[in-house]
Design a protein around this motif. Structure first.
Motif, PDB file in Angstrom:
ATOM      1  N   LEU A  20      -8.285 -27.121  17.754  1.00  0.00           N
ATOM      2  CA  LEU A  20      -8.657 -25.716  17.911  1.00  0.00           C
ATOM      3  C   LEU A  20      -7.442 -24.835  18.191  1.00  0.00           C
ATOM      4  O   LEU A  20      -7.252 -23.795  17.543  1.00  0.00           O
ATOM      5  CB  LEU A  20      -9.685 -25.566  19.037  1.00  0.00           C
ATOM      6  N   GLN A  25      -7.563 -21.719  12.841  1.00  0.00           N
ATOM      7  CA  GLN A  25      -8.982 -21.822  12.530  1.00  0.00           C
ATOM      8  C   GLN A  25      -9.453 -20.532  11.872  1.00  0.00           C
ATOM      9  O   GLN A  25      -8.896 -19.454  12.119  1.00  0.00           O
ATOM     10  CB  GLN A  25      -9.790 -22.098  13.807  1.00  0.00           C
ATOM     11  N   ARG A 218     -12.444 -32.995  14.088  1.00  0.00           N
ATOM     12  CA  ARG A 218     -12.537 -32.162  12.884  1.00  0.00           C
ATOM     13  C   ARG A 218     -13.982 -32.059  12.396  1.00  0.00           C
ATOM     14  O   ARG A 218     -14.433 -30.991  11.964  1.00  0.00           O
ATOM     15  CB  ARG A 218     -11.650 -32.750  11.782  1.00  0.00           C
ATOM     16  N   ILE A 221     -15.932 -29.709  14.728  1.00  0.00           N
ATOM     17  CA  ILE A 221     -15.598 -28.308  14.479  1.00  0.00           C
ATOM     18  C   ILE A 221     -16.271 -27.824  13.197  1.00  0.00           C
ATOM     19  O   ILE A 221     -16.717 -26.671  13.106  1.00  0.00           O
ATOM     20  CB  ILE A 221     -14.071 -28.116  14.438  1.00  0.00           C
TER      21      ILE A 221
END
Length: 308
Positions: A20, A25, A218, A221
């Motif tokens: 993050l 992002q 990953r 997210i």
């Protein structure tokens, strides 16, 4: 997006922080990183500082998830869109002698978070394990298959799953396996043993999917930017034994060590382990656009990051 992460000092927590804060992002976010105590607070702060991850978007605080009122207050104060629960009592053998303590964390803690999340209408990401299955199968386990744990750790994690599923509709319950990342893990243990041993004896009759915490982070997210709620399996693609896994660790790291296969009976542990606990990624591949690495590729990426 306001993201509340419990167990931020652990392998998965640190992987999430790196993904993050260390990578660009496509969405804006603010983080509340919770740890178990002041010692962990200092440790995480120092680690973030060393890795140039201190950021005004992230705040660190201590939280005991087994205390519902503390959980409720912390979550109400931050008002998250998503809570990612990375806290677990993961010492598999210790669970055999301390099952109630493990249950307090793995079930009660999960339920406390689910109840607090429900009150706000947020969603919960809860991490579970391949050990909820008995390991008697021969093909990868799918999400809908019946759980039947054979040790205390698996039982407490199964109860945590049940608590989340019965409390919430908006949840991502992700089962993973053989996780390694920042901190103590199987890969680092084998590398340390290889420093002083020319021969390593490793169990060859337990099969699973070694999974990089970075790859799992990953996937998490990716999921939290969707509404694909439900149970998911999140492991690196492929399967192997602890023996073959160790051989690949030695090969990729350039260690001249002989790895000898042994049976589980030759390596006595307090807790029984599933002989085959491979989790199927079929749902991930069919229902998402996320591409998770094969375990060999993820291992190489991890070993490269260690700068051996």
């Amino acid at each position: 997006m306001r993201i509340f992460i419990t167990g931020a000092e652990g392998q998965l927590g640190k992987a999430l922080i790196k993904e993050l804060l260390g990578n660009k992002q496509k969405f804006e976010f603010k983080l509340m990183l919770t740890v178990i105590n002041e010692v962990s607070w200092n440790s995480l702060y120092n680690w973030m500082n060393e890795n140039a991850l201190l950021d005004e978007r992230a705040e660190i605080t201590a939280l005991d998830i087994t205390d519902f009122y503390l959980v409720k207050a912390a979550i109400e104060n931050f008002v998250p869109d998503v809570v990612i629960n990375c806290v677990a009592y993961t010492a598999v053998d210790d669970c055999e002698e301390h099952e109630e303590e493990a249950r307090l964390v793995n079930e009660t803690g999960a339920k406390n978070l689910a109840m607090a999340v429900k009150a706000l209408g947020a969603c919960l990401v809860h991490i579970s394990t391949d050990y909820v299955f008995d390991g008697n199968g021969t093909i990868p386990y799918k999400e809908e298959e019946i759980t039947n744990p054979i040790n205390a750790y698996g039982r407490t994690k199964m109860l945590g799953e049940k608590a989340v599923c019965e409390t919430l509709n908006n949840y991502f319950l992700i089962r993973t396996a053989w996780l390694y990342g920042e901190g103590k893990n199987f890969v680092k243990t084998m590398l340390r043993l290889a420093e002083n041993n020319k021969v390593l004896r490793v169990v060859a009759d337990q099969t699973g999917s070694p999974t990089s915490a970075r790859e799992l982070a990953r996937f998490i997210i990716y999921l939290i930017q969707t509404k694909k709620y439900g149970i998911w399996h999140g492991v690196c693609d492929g399967e192997t034994s602890w023996y073959e896994f160790t051989k690949e660790i030695m090969r990729l790291s350039g260690r001249d060590v002989e790895v000898i296969p042994i049976k589980s009976e030759e390596y006595k542990t307090k807790a029984n382990r599933p002989h085959y606990s491979v989790l199927s990624n079929e749902k991930m591949h069919k229902e998402t656009e996320f591409g998770i690495k094969a375990w060999e590729d993820a291992l190489k990426e991890y070993l490269d990051s260690l700068k051996l």
